[in-house]
Structures are given as C-alpha cells and as structure tokens.
Design a protein around this motif. Structure first.
Motif, PDB file in Angstrom:
ATOM      1  N   PHE A 154       0.801  -1.225   0.000  1.00  0.00           N
ATOM      2  CA  PHE A 154       0.000   0.000   0.000  1.00  0.00           C
ATOM      3  C   PHE A 154       0.835   1.276   0.000  1.00  0.00           C
ATOM      4  O   PHE A 154       0.315   2.358   0.199  1.00  0.00           O
ATOM      5  CB  PHE A 154      -0.947  -0.005   1.208  1.00  0.00           C
ATOM      6  N   SER A 155       2.103   1.150  -0.239  1.00  0.00           N
ATOM      7  CA  SER A 155       2.973   2.324  -0.234  1.00  0.00           C
ATOM      8  C   SER A 155       2.895   3.059  -1.565  1.00  0.00           C
ATOM      9  O   SER A 155       2.434   2.532  -2.568  1.00  0.00           O
ATOM     10  CB  SER A 155       4.414   1.921   0.052  1.00  0.00           C
ATOM     11  N   LYS A 156       3.360   4.259  -1.532  1.00  0.00           N
ATOM     12  CA  LYS A 156       3.406   5.103  -2.732  1.00  0.00           C
ATOM     13  C   LYS A 156       4.502   4.595  -3.675  1.00  0.00           C
ATOM     14  O   LYS A 156       5.569   4.188  -3.238  1.00  0.00           O
ATOM     15  CB  LYS A 156       3.724   6.532  -2.290  1.00  0.00           C
ATOM     16  N   ARG A 157       4.237   4.652  -4.967  1.00  0.00           N
ATOM     17  CA  ARG A 157       5.254   4.258  -5.945  1.00  0.00           C
ATOM     18  C   ARG A 157       6.246   5.390  -6.107  1.00  0.00           C
ATOM     19  O   ARG A 157       5.880   6.536  -6.261  1.00  0.00           O
ATOM     20  CB  ARG A 157       4.617   3.934  -7.289  1.00  0.00           C
ATOM     21  N   LEU A 158       7.523   5.030  -6.071  1.00  0.00           N
ATOM     22  CA  LEU A 158       8.597   5.995  -6.218  1.00  0.00           C
ATOM     23  C   LEU A 158       9.258   5.828  -7.576  1.00  0.00           C
ATOM     24  O   LEU A 158       9.423   4.710  -8.054  1.00  0.00           O
ATOM     25  CB  LEU A 158       9.655   5.777  -5.130  1.00  0.00           C
ATOM     26  N   THR A 159       9.656   6.940  -8.162  1.00  0.00           N
ATOM     27  CA  THR A 159      10.342   6.862  -9.449  1.00  0.00           C
ATOM     28  C   THR A 159      11.727   6.245  -9.273  1.00  0.00           C
ATOM     29  O   THR A 159      12.157   5.425 -10.060  1.00  0.00           O
ATOM     30  CB  THR A 159      10.471   8.264 -10.075  1.00  0.00           C
ATOM     31  N   VAL A 160      12.418   6.637  -8.213  1.00  0.00           N
ATOM     32  CA  VAL A 160      13.759   6.130  -7.947  1.00  0.00           C
ATOM     33  C   VAL A 160      13.789   5.615  -6.510  1.00  0.00           C
ATOM     34  O   VAL A 160      13.478   6.350  -5.574  1.00  0.00           O
ATOM     35  CB  VAL A 160      14.813   7.240  -8.147  1.00  0.00           C
ATOM     36  N   SER A 161      14.159   4.360  -6.336  1.00  0.00           N
ATOM     37  CA  SER A 161      14.215   3.773  -4.996  1.00  0.00           C
ATOM     38  C   SER A 161      15.445   4.284  -4.243  1.00  0.00           C
ATOM     39  O   SER A 161      16.344   4.903  -4.829  1.00  0.00           O
ATOM     40  CB  SER A 161      14.274   2.248  -5.092  1.00  0.00           C
ATOM     41  N   GLU A 162      15.505   3.990  -2.978  1.00  0.00           N
ATOM     42  CA  GLU A 162      16.652   4.396  -2.161  1.00  0.00           C
ATOM     43  C   GLU A 162      17.946   3.769  -2.669  1.00  0.00           C
ATOM     44  O   GLU A 162      18.983   4.439  -2.763  1.00  0.00           O
ATOM     45  CB  GLU A 162      16.411   3.992  -0.703  1.00  0.00           C
ATOM     46  N   GLY A 163      17.892   2.489  -3.031  1.00  0.00           N
ATOM     47  CA  GLY A 163      19.077   1.803  -3.559  1.00  0.00           C
ATOM     48  C   GLY A 163      19.524   2.390  -4.887  1.00  0.00           C
ATOM     49  O   GLY A 163      20.720   2.532  -5.151  1.00  0.00           O
ATOM     50  N   GLU A 164      18.556   2.733  -5.726  1.00  0.00           N
ATOM     51  CA  GLU A 164      18.892   3.332  -7.015  1.00  0.00           C
ATOM     52  C   GLU A 164      19.494   4.725  -6.837  1.00  0.00           C
ATOM     53  O   GLU A 164      20.456   5.077  -7.512  1.00  0.00           O
ATOM     54  CB  GLU A 164      17.641   3.408  -7.895  1.00  0.00           C
ATOM     55  N   GLN A 165      18.940   5.502  -5.903  1.00  0.00           N
ATOM     56  CA  GLN A 165      19.479   6.838  -5.654  1.00  0.00           C
ATOM     57  C   GLN A 165      20.898   6.747  -5.105  1.00  0.00           C
ATOM     58  O   GLN A 165      21.768   7.524  -5.493  1.00  0.00           O
ATOM     59  CB  GLN A 165      18.586   7.630  -4.691  1.00  0.00           C
ATOM     60  N   ASP A 166      21.137   5.774  -4.231  1.00  0.00           N
ATOM     61  CA  ASP A 166      22.489   5.562  -3.711  1.00  0.00           C
ATOM     62  C   ASP A 166      23.453   5.247  -4.856  1.00  0.00           C
ATOM     63  O   ASP A 166      24.560   5.780  -4.915  1.00  0.00           O
ATOM     64  CB  ASP A 166      22.487   4.429  -2.687  1.00  0.00           C
ATOM     65  N   TYR A 167      23.016   4.396  -5.783  1.00  0.00           N
ATOM     66  CA  TYR A 167      23.844   4.049  -6.937  1.00  0.00           C
ATOM     67  C   TYR A 167      24.128   5.291  -7.782  1.00  0.00           C
ATOM     68  O   TYR A 167      25.275   5.536  -8.175  1.00  0.00           O
ATOM     69  CB  TYR A 167      23.142   2.968  -7.770  1.00  0.00           C
ATOM     70  N   LEU A 168      23.109   6.080  -8.068  1.00  0.00           N
ATOM     71  CA  LEU A 168      23.298   7.307  -8.846  1.00  0.00           C
ATOM     72  C   LEU A 168      24.261   8.263  -8.143  1.00  0.00           C
ATOM     73  O   LEU A 168      25.095   8.893  -8.791  1.00  0.00           O
ATOM     74  CB  LEU A 168      21.959   8.000  -9.099  1.00  0.00           C
ATOM     75  N   ASP A 169      24.153   8.367  -6.828  1.00  0.00           N
ATOM     76  CA  ASP A 169      25.051   9.246  -6.065  1.00  0.00           C
ATOM     77  C   ASP A 169      26.500   8.763  -6.148  1.00  0.00           C
ATOM     78  O   ASP A 169      27.418   9.561  -6.338  1.00  0.00           O
ATOM     79  CB  ASP A 169      24.609   9.330  -4.599  1.00  0.00           C
ATOM     80  N   ARG A 170      26.716   7.447  -6.026  1.00  0.00           N
ATOM     81  CA  ARG A 170      28.075   6.896  -6.110  1.00  0.00           C
ATOM     82  C   ARG A 170      28.641   7.062  -7.523  1.00  0.00           C
ATOM     83  O   ARG A 170      29.827   7.370  -7.687  1.00  0.00           O
ATOM     84  CB  ARG A 170      28.090   5.420  -5.696  1.00  0.00           C
ATOM     85  N   LEU A 171      27.790   6.891  -8.513  1.00  0.00           N
ATOM     86  CA  LEU A 171      28.220   7.069  -9.889  1.00  0.00           C
ATOM     87  C   LEU A 171      28.585   8.530 -10.160  1.00  0.00           C
ATOM     88  O   LEU A 171      29.617   8.808 -10.775  1.00  0.00           O
ATOM     89  CB  LEU A 171      27.098   6.609 -10.837  1.00  0.00           C
TER      90      LEU A 171
END
Length: 177
Positions: A154-171
């Motif tokens: 029942f949670s809201k759909r996110l465009t970018v998950s926490e794991g994906e954002q972490d990956y983008l930040d490291r990249l």
C-alpha cells in the motif's frame, strides 16, 4: 576530438566496458529482481545506446559504434564452430555470472572512475564531459524506467528507490561531480 586509437587496448577496454557496467548496475541497484522490470530497464538502456550512435559528440558516437561492433563480433564468435570446443588450458573461468547487486554496482562505479581517470589524462574536456553525461544518462534513464514500491503493497510508488538513488550518487561521485 579524442580518437579511440589514442588509447591502449586496456584503456579502451575500460572506456568500452563502463557503459555496459553502468547499465547492469542500474538494473540491479534496487536489489529487487523481476522479469518485467528487467525487460523495461534493459529496453530503456538499449534505447540510450542506440541514440548515442547519433550523438552530437563524435567521441560518444565512436564509443557507441565500437560497442555495437564489439557485441556483433562476440555474437559471431559464439556462433562459430570453434566456440563450441571446450575451454583451453590456462584460460581463466569468468566470475560468477549470476547477478549480484552489491558486486555489480560497485564494479560499475569502479569502471566509471577508471575510465574517467583515463579520459582526464588523454581526452579533451568536451569529450570527457560528454562521456560522463552519457554514463549518467544511461543510469538515470534505466532507474527511471520502472517505479518501485519501497514500503510494501500500500505504499506510494517511487520513481527512484533508495538503492537506485544511492547508486546514482556513487556514480556521480565517480564522475567527479
């Protein structure tokens, strides 16, 4: 313009391997497997690669075309009768081919940093910036290709998950930005 012939085979390997590693890392960054998610993300990544073959920057075009040609050569080699013969002695067996989000995202970040370091030494600034932008675009488009539910049903759909954002930040950090 920077030419691919300006680089040693090892350096060129890093430059050509980084985009694929970035794509693979982006597909695995959220840590949630799924066939439909994988197909959407891979199709999005393929679209970015195809667009790069027509990129306004000649260096990005040459990298994308070299990647396309390398894939065609690898596919042709796999189909040849010689490829069906056993592994010759002294040839290293590849690492575990199963997806591993932690390993594969770390490898993408490492390859990105290595390829950027090579380009900083030998490429002009426009080509360096365009290459970094392209790698970041691959990752960003792929992680945005599907939406994630982080908190359950029942949670809201996110465009970018926490794991994906972490990956983008490291990249992004590996790109020196």
């Amino acid at each position: 313009m920077t030419n691919l012939s300006d680089f040693s085979d090892d350096e060129l390997g890093q430059i050509l391997d980084a985009p694929g590693a970035v794509l693979k890392g982006a597909t695995l960054a959220d840590g949630r497997p799924g066939a439909i998610r994988f197909i959407r993300e891979t199709a999005t990544g393929a679209k970015v690669f195809r667009e790069a073959q027509q990129h306004e920057n000649d260096f990005i075009q040459s990298v994308a075309i070299a990647l396309r040609d390398r894939i065609k050569d690898e596919e042709a080699a796999e189909l040849s009768p010689a490829a069906k013969v056993g592994t010759p002695e002294g040839v290293a067996v590849p690492e575990d081919p199963r997806p591993n989000p932690e390993r594969d995202t770390a490898k993408a970040v490492e390859l990105t940093a290595a390829s950027i370091a090579v380009l900083r030494e030998r490429a002009d600034q426009q080509d360096l910036a365009a290459y970094g932008d392209w790698l970041l675009r691959i990752a960003t488009e792929v992680v945005k290709a599907t939406k994630s539910k982080e908190g359950g049903l029942f949670s809201k759909r996110l465009t970018v998950s926490e794991g994906e954002q972490d990956y983008l930040d490291r990249l992004t950090a590996a790109l020196g930005r």
